[in-house]
Design an enzyme around this catalytic site. Structure first.
Site, PDB file in Angstrom:
ATOM      1  N   SER A  58       0.735  -1.314  -0.012  1.00 35.36           N
ATOM      2  CA  SER A  58      -0.105   0.123  -0.090  1.00 35.36           C
ATOM      3  C   SER A  58       0.761   1.305  -0.056  1.00 35.36           C
ATOM      4  O   SER A  58       0.244   2.383  -0.077  1.00 35.36           O
ATOM      5  CB  SER A  58      -1.167  -0.154   1.149  1.00 35.36           C
ATOM      6  OG  SER A  58      -2.039  -1.039   0.881  1.00 35.36           O
ATOM      7  N   THR A 128      -5.196 -12.230  -0.616  1.00 32.64           N
ATOM      8  CA  THR A 128      -4.299 -13.083   0.371  1.00 32.64           C
ATOM      9  C   THR A 128      -4.917 -13.707   1.538  1.00 32.64           C
ATOM     10  O   THR A 128      -4.760 -14.700   2.034  1.00 32.64           O
ATOM     11  CB  THR A 128      -3.147 -12.420   0.521  1.00 32.64           C
ATOM     12  OG1 THR A 128      -3.536 -11.146   1.117  1.00 32.64           O
ATOM     13  CG2 THR A 128      -2.092 -12.347  -0.241  1.00 32.64           C
ATOM     14  N   TYR A 166     -10.913   2.243   4.574  1.00 29.49           N
ATOM     15  CA  TYR A 166      -9.709   1.828   3.810  1.00 29.49           C
ATOM     16  C   TYR A 166     -10.136   1.042   2.750  1.00 29.49           C
ATOM     17  O   TYR A 166     -10.621  -0.033   3.081  1.00 29.49           O
ATOM     18  CB  TYR A 166      -8.612   1.151   4.497  1.00 29.49           C
ATOM     19  CG  TYR A 166      -7.202   1.391   3.796  1.00 29.49           C
ATOM     20  CD1 TYR A 166      -6.578   2.376   4.116  1.00 29.49           C
ATOM     21  CD2 TYR A 166      -6.919  -0.024   3.167  1.00 29.49           C
ATOM     22  CE1 TYR A 166      -5.274   2.171   3.331  1.00 29.49           C
ATOM     23  CE2 TYR A 166      -5.863   0.035   2.560  1.00 29.49           C
ATOM     24  CZ  TYR A 166      -4.884   1.160   2.757  1.00 29.49           C
ATOM     25  OH  TYR A 166      -3.623   1.232   2.266  1.00 29.49           O
ATOM     26  N   SER A 167     -10.240   1.445   1.521  1.00 25.73           N
ATOM     27  CA  SER A 167     -10.466   0.529   0.274  1.00 25.73           C
ATOM     28  C   SER A 167      -9.566   0.556  -0.849  1.00 25.73           C
ATOM     29  O   SER A 167      -9.369   1.523  -1.496  1.00 25.73           O
ATOM     30  CB  SER A 167     -12.004   0.917  -0.197  1.00 25.73           C
ATOM     31  OG  SER A 167     -12.273   0.187  -1.303  1.00 25.73           O
ATOM     32  N   ASN A 168      -8.940  -0.496  -1.162  1.00 23.76           N
ATOM     33  CA  ASN A 168      -8.252  -0.571  -2.355  1.00 23.76           C
ATOM     34  C   ASN A 168      -8.862   0.024  -3.718  1.00 23.76           C
ATOM     35  O   ASN A 168      -8.234   0.532  -4.678  1.00 23.76           O
ATOM     36  CB  ASN A 168      -7.581  -2.179  -2.580  1.00 23.76           C
ATOM     37  CG  ASN A 168      -6.681  -2.427  -1.314  1.00 23.76           C
ATOM     38  OD1 ASN A 168      -5.923  -1.535  -1.185  1.00 23.76           O
ATOM     39  ND2 ASN A 168      -6.817  -3.526  -0.756  1.00 23.76           N
ATOM     40  N   GLY A 300       2.800  -0.847   3.956  1.00 24.45           N
ATOM     41  CA  GLY A 300       2.286  -1.854   2.996  1.00 24.45           C
ATOM     42  C   GLY A 300       2.600  -3.274   3.334  1.00 24.45           C
ATOM     43  O   GLY A 300       3.822  -3.404   3.517  1.00 24.45           O
TER      44      GLY A 300
END
Length: 352
Positions: A58, A128, A166-168, A300
């Site tokens: 990240s 993952t 938190y969002s990718n 990250g």
């Protein structure tokens, strides 16, 4: 320089806590210190290379946010404009602005899966946390649009701008925005605007599955075997965490960022203005330093590799680190990682 014996002791404790290998780099007014502990590979005798490459997870978000803000500085993107105006084909909520993407206040579902306050987990793609399914699909190519689609098929976490999570997905949308506004692939723009000018020769936004030598190896544990996952296709995380770098390059990048070499002052001020819930600015966390003042940081972790970066806002002290470890679906190294992280920060930035 910081007490190198103390830093070496902390690194050794990280290894004893189960991290396979760790390298640390500190630069302050007294010069630069680097050290490594543990092993470059499981069961090996060699310690990790201090100039090794690592998947930075990240920390990619800080690079991506910087690129978006450079386009804002050029007037090619408006920070408070609706993202839907730039990417109309995605069917995004019209209230979501570019700023909300960078600050994780959009409410858009995280395509790698959402953890809710009540302890439930709603999966997205096989990331993952998915164990065998991730391991078996780790060379699969995911187009960024597919990741966004997966997220938009799930309910939003909250109304845009009303909360933080938190969002990718936010950063894959930022990538699509960069590509739409420049007409170039993000890797090309990243190189042209940031990696090239700063001479970050050890940093890459990969389109391939490999990782440049030298590097310490990354692992993933399934019930009955431990798999070397150093090589995988990072399209599954896209601009939420796909970049590769070195502790030296991360130090150069973060120092250049905080000292104003990459962005004009008014945008840097907005980047470093944290929202209230998690202290997240635009692509960085802004957190209290143990010795007073604040730290600009992002960390990250991604499939057996992790990277840390911290700086004082004046760039006077910069800490970067790279870790290699055995990941698993339970994220069982997370606590050891957090604890080690706090010890390092206390040692480097605490007063005495």
């Amino acid at each position: 320089m910081n007490n190198s014996a103390e830093l070496e002791k902390i690194m050794q404790e990280m290894v004893e806590a189960g991290i396979v290998g760790v390298t640390v780099r500190v630069r302050d007014e007294r010069g630069e210190w680097t050290g490594s502990a543990g092993a470059a590979e499981l069961g090996g005798a060699e310690s990790p290379p201090v100039d090794g490459h690592v998947r930075i997870g990240s920390n990619t978000k800080t690079f991506t946010a910087t690129l978006v803000l450079q386009l804002v500085a050029e007037g090619r993107i408006e920070l408070d404009a609706p993202v839907a105006g730039y990417l109309p084909e995605l069917g995004l909520d019209g209230r979501i602005t570019v700023r909300m993407l960078l600050q994780h206040t959009s409410g858009v579902f995280n395509f790698t899966g959402e953890y809710y306050e009540d302890g439930t987990f709603v999966p997205g793609i096989p990331a993952t946390q998915a164990g065998r399914e991730w391991v078996e699909r780790r060379f699969h190519t995911y187009p960024p649009e597919e990741l966004v689609q997966v997220a938009l098929e799930r309910p939003a976490r909250f109304e845009p701008g009303t909360d933080w999570s938190y969002s990718n997905t936010n950063y894959v949308l930022a990538r699509l925005l960069i590509e739409r506004r420049t007409g170039h692939p993000i890797a090309e723009e990243m190189h042209r605007r940031i990696l090239g000018p700063l001479n970050l020769t050890g940093t890459v936004q990969p389109t391939q599955t490999g990782i440049p030598q030298p590097f310490a190896r990354a692992y993933y544990r399934l019930a009955e075997q431990t798999v070397d996952v150093s090589e995988h296709n990072p399209s599954w995380i896209s601009s939420g965490g796909d970049m590769i770098s070195t502790t030296a390059d991360l130090q150069t990048f973060l120092h250049a960022l905080v000292t104003g070499r990459l962005l004009p002052a008014h945008l840097l001020a907005q980047m470093f203005a944290p929202e209230g819930k998690a202290g997240y600015g635009l692509g960085v966390f802004v957190q209290p330093a143990p010795g007073g003042g604040t730290l600009i940081t992002h960390n990250g972790g991604i499939a057996g590799h992790a990277a840390l970066m911290y700086a004082t806002p004046d760039g006077g002290t910069v800490l970067t680190a790279a870790l290699n470890y055995v990941d698993d679906s339970e994220l069982s190294m997370a606590a050891a990682f957090q604890q080690a992280n706090q010890r390092l920060v206390q040692e480097v930035f605490g007063q005495g």
